[in-house]
Motif scaffolding. Structure first.
Motif, PDB file in Angstrom:
ATOM      1  N   LYS A  43      27.638 -20.993  12.520  1.00  0.00           N
ATOM      2  CA  LYS A  43      26.759 -20.565  11.364  1.00  0.00           C
ATOM      3  C   LYS A  43      25.393 -20.206  11.668  1.00  0.00           C
ATOM      4  N   GLY A  44      24.808 -19.095  11.305  1.00  0.00           N
ATOM      5  CA  GLY A  44      23.558 -18.794  11.467  1.00  0.00           C
ATOM      6  C   GLY A  44      22.935 -17.968  10.539  1.00  0.00           C
ATOM      7  N   ALA A  45      21.497 -17.944  10.362  1.00  0.00           N
ATOM      8  CA  ALA A  45      20.702 -17.173   9.331  1.00  0.00           C
ATOM      9  C   ALA A  45      19.433 -17.124  10.054  1.00  0.00           C
ATOM     10  N   LEU A  46      18.540 -16.036   9.270  1.00  0.00           N
ATOM     11  CA  LEU A  46      17.191 -16.029   9.678  1.00  0.00           C
ATOM     12  C   LEU A  46      16.622 -16.875   8.356  1.00  0.00           C
ATOM     13  N   SER A  67      18.197 -14.261   5.250  1.00  0.00           N
ATOM     14  CA  SER A  67      19.245 -13.422   5.221  1.00  0.00           C
ATOM     15  C   SER A  67      20.718 -14.429   4.788  1.00  0.00           C
ATOM     16  N   GLU A  68      21.833 -13.533   4.674  1.00  0.00           N
ATOM     17  CA  GLU A  68      22.852 -14.091   4.284  1.00  0.00           C
ATOM     18  C   GLU A  68      23.240 -15.105   5.371  1.00  0.00           C
ATOM     19  N   ARG A  69      24.001 -16.332   5.067  1.00  0.00           N
ATOM     20  CA  ARG A  69      24.234 -17.431   6.103  1.00  0.00           C
ATOM     21  C   ARG A  69      25.728 -16.853   6.449  1.00  0.00           C
ATOM     22  N   LEU A  70      25.603 -16.340   7.880  1.00  0.00           N
ATOM     23  CA  LEU A  70      26.851 -15.760   8.454  1.00  0.00           C
ATOM     24  C   LEU A  70      27.632 -16.880   9.018  1.00  0.00           C
ATOM     25  N   LYS A  71      28.853 -16.861   9.198  1.00  0.00           N
ATOM     26  CA  LYS A  71      29.547 -17.990   9.680  1.00  0.00           C
ATOM     27  C   LYS A  71      30.943 -17.466  10.379  1.00  0.00           C
ATOM     28  N   GLN A  72      31.259 -17.863  11.502  1.00  0.00           N
ATOM     29  CA  GLN A  72      32.675 -17.671  12.315  1.00  0.00           C
ATOM     30  C   GLN A  72      33.312 -18.715  12.767  1.00  0.00           C
ATOM     31  N   ALA A  73      34.485 -18.669  12.778  1.00  0.00           N
ATOM     32  CA  ALA A  73      35.280 -19.890  13.221  1.00  0.00           C
ATOM     33  C   ALA A  73      34.703 -20.099  14.712  1.00  0.00           C
ATOM     34  N   THR A  74      34.642 -21.641  15.238  1.00  0.00           N
ATOM     35  CA  THR A  74      34.640 -21.754  16.698  1.00  0.00           C
ATOM     36  C   THR A  74      35.874 -21.491  17.151  1.00  0.00           C
ATOM     37  N   PRO A  75      35.716 -20.924  18.349  1.00  0.00           N
ATOM     38  CA  PRO A  75      37.113 -20.331  18.983  1.00  0.00           C
ATOM     39  C   PRO A  75      37.938 -21.583  19.452  1.00  0.00           C
ATOM     40  N   GLN A  88      24.280  -9.561  14.052  1.00  0.00           N
ATOM     41  CA  GLN A  88      24.596  -9.315  12.457  1.00  0.00           C
ATOM     42  C   GLN A  88      23.201  -9.937  11.841  1.00  0.00           C
ATOM     43  N   VAL A  89      22.441 -10.743  12.202  1.00  0.00           N
ATOM     44  CA  VAL A  89      21.230 -11.250  11.372  1.00  0.00           C
ATOM     45  C   VAL A  89      20.010 -10.290  11.507  1.00  0.00           C
ATOM     46  N   GLY A  90      19.631 -10.040  10.352  1.00  0.00           N
ATOM     47  CA  GLY A  90      18.327  -9.086  10.410  1.00  0.00           C
ATOM     48  C   GLY A  90      17.159  -9.722  11.077  1.00  0.00           C
ATOM     49  N   SER A  91      16.393  -8.850  11.680  1.00  0.00           N
ATOM     50  CA  SER A  91      15.040  -9.067  11.997  1.00  0.00           C
ATOM     51  C   SER A  91      15.155  -9.926  13.208  1.00  0.00           C
ATOM     52  N   ALA A  92      16.136  -9.914  14.228  1.00  0.00           N
ATOM     53  CA  ALA A  92      16.127 -10.591  15.437  1.00  0.00           C
ATOM     54  C   ALA A  92      15.662 -10.007  16.491  1.00  0.00           C
ATOM     55  N   GLY A  93      14.423  -9.389  16.508  1.00  0.00           N
ATOM     56  CA  GLY A  93      13.538  -9.215  17.539  1.00  0.00           C
ATOM     57  C   GLY A  93      13.269 -10.059  18.599  1.00  0.00           C
TER      58      GLY A  93
END
Length: 271
Positions: free
Chosen positions: A15-18, A28-36, A54-59
């Motif tokens: 999971k990840g977010a700003l 930001s939206e909490r993004l989630k993907q399955a662990t491979p 996919q997370v905004g403001s990832a400068g």
């Protein structure tokens, strides 16, 4: 307002977010993907790169914190919970930094959750010693003293009486495996938390992990001298803690790891 990105790597999901690290709010939206499947290092890094994209403001000036289910020492993963054994001894922080082409803060997942609770959650106004436990497949733990993280406190692995590695007896997985009632399981937790009281004299104990949403089912059975409360941040704790540690320039380096303290502590008297 200080922004940072938090990434929480688990055995089943990433999971990840700003994050606004002043308020603890997700920006930001909490993004989630399955662990491979298999949890191989390169595969997990690839998923993290996708989430960051996919997370905004990832400068390049936005700090990134990543938490991981392992003891982390000097950027190396010294254990591996529900991921590939290839992580054991791996220079994981360097692997991520090379792959992402930027610096990161890399920490244990329970440490991140505990730090988040001290900054934004159940321990926000507690200035002294806090112990956070996460009850799940095992028992994760974090020690926070005056808002400073003491990393790698593997308090689930202490011996109590003749029981070695007490998490095998008291984790939520033990409740499910033995089909215990909430009261029966709480009896095992009572002994565990009494032992933490005796060893550390904490000012607050926090109960986290997914089972914390069922706190009303079992926590009233616990009778301790120390205040004990349920965690408040739940699924966002790892993201928030990793982001906050990155923004604050912390991690596992400033304070000596606690696993040596745990190894030197026993509930059994010396022979």
């Amino acid at each position: 307002m200080v922004h940072a990105i938090g990434i929480d790597i688990g055995g089943t999901g990433i999971k990840g977010a700003l994050v606004d690290t002043d308020s603890g709010q997700l920006l930001s939206e909490r993004l989630k993907q399955a662990t491979p499947p298999g949890g191989e290092p390169d595969d997990i890094v690839a998923v993290v790169k996708t989430i960051l994209g996919q997370v905004g403001s990832a400068g390049a000036d936005v700090p990134i914190g990543i938490c991981f289910p392992a003891v982390v020492r000097d950027g190396r993963t010294m254990s591996a919970a529900n991921v590939s054994k290839k992580w054991i001894g791996l220079a994981a922080e360097q692997l991520f930094e090379r792959s992402l082409d930027r610096d990161i803060t890399f920490v244990n997942d329970a440490d991140a959750a505990g730090y988040a609770e001290s900054e934004f959650g159940a321990a926000k106004d507690v200035d002294d010693l806090v112990i956070m436990t996460t009850l799940g497949t095992g028992i994760g733990s974090a020690i926070i003293y005056r808002n400073q993280l003491v990393p790698n406190a593997e308090l689930g692995h202490i011996d109590i009486g003749d029981r070695h590695d007490y998490e095998k007896f008291a984790a939520y997985s033990a409740k499910e495996r033995k089909d215990l009632t909430w009261k029966q399981w709480a009896g095992r937790l009572q002994e565990y938390y009494e032992t933490l009281e005796k060893l550390f004299s904490p000012d607050l104990i926090i109960v986290g992990g997914g089972v914390s949403k069922h706190a009303d089912e079992f926590m009233h059975f616990l009778k301790l001298k120390t205040p004990i409360v349920a965690a408040t941040l739940r699924n966002n704790a790892g993201i928030l803690g990793a982001a906050a540690l990155a923004a604050h320039g912390s991690g596992d380096r400033p304070t000596r790891g606690a696993e040596q303290l745990v190894r030197s502590t026993s509930t059994n008297p010396p022979a």
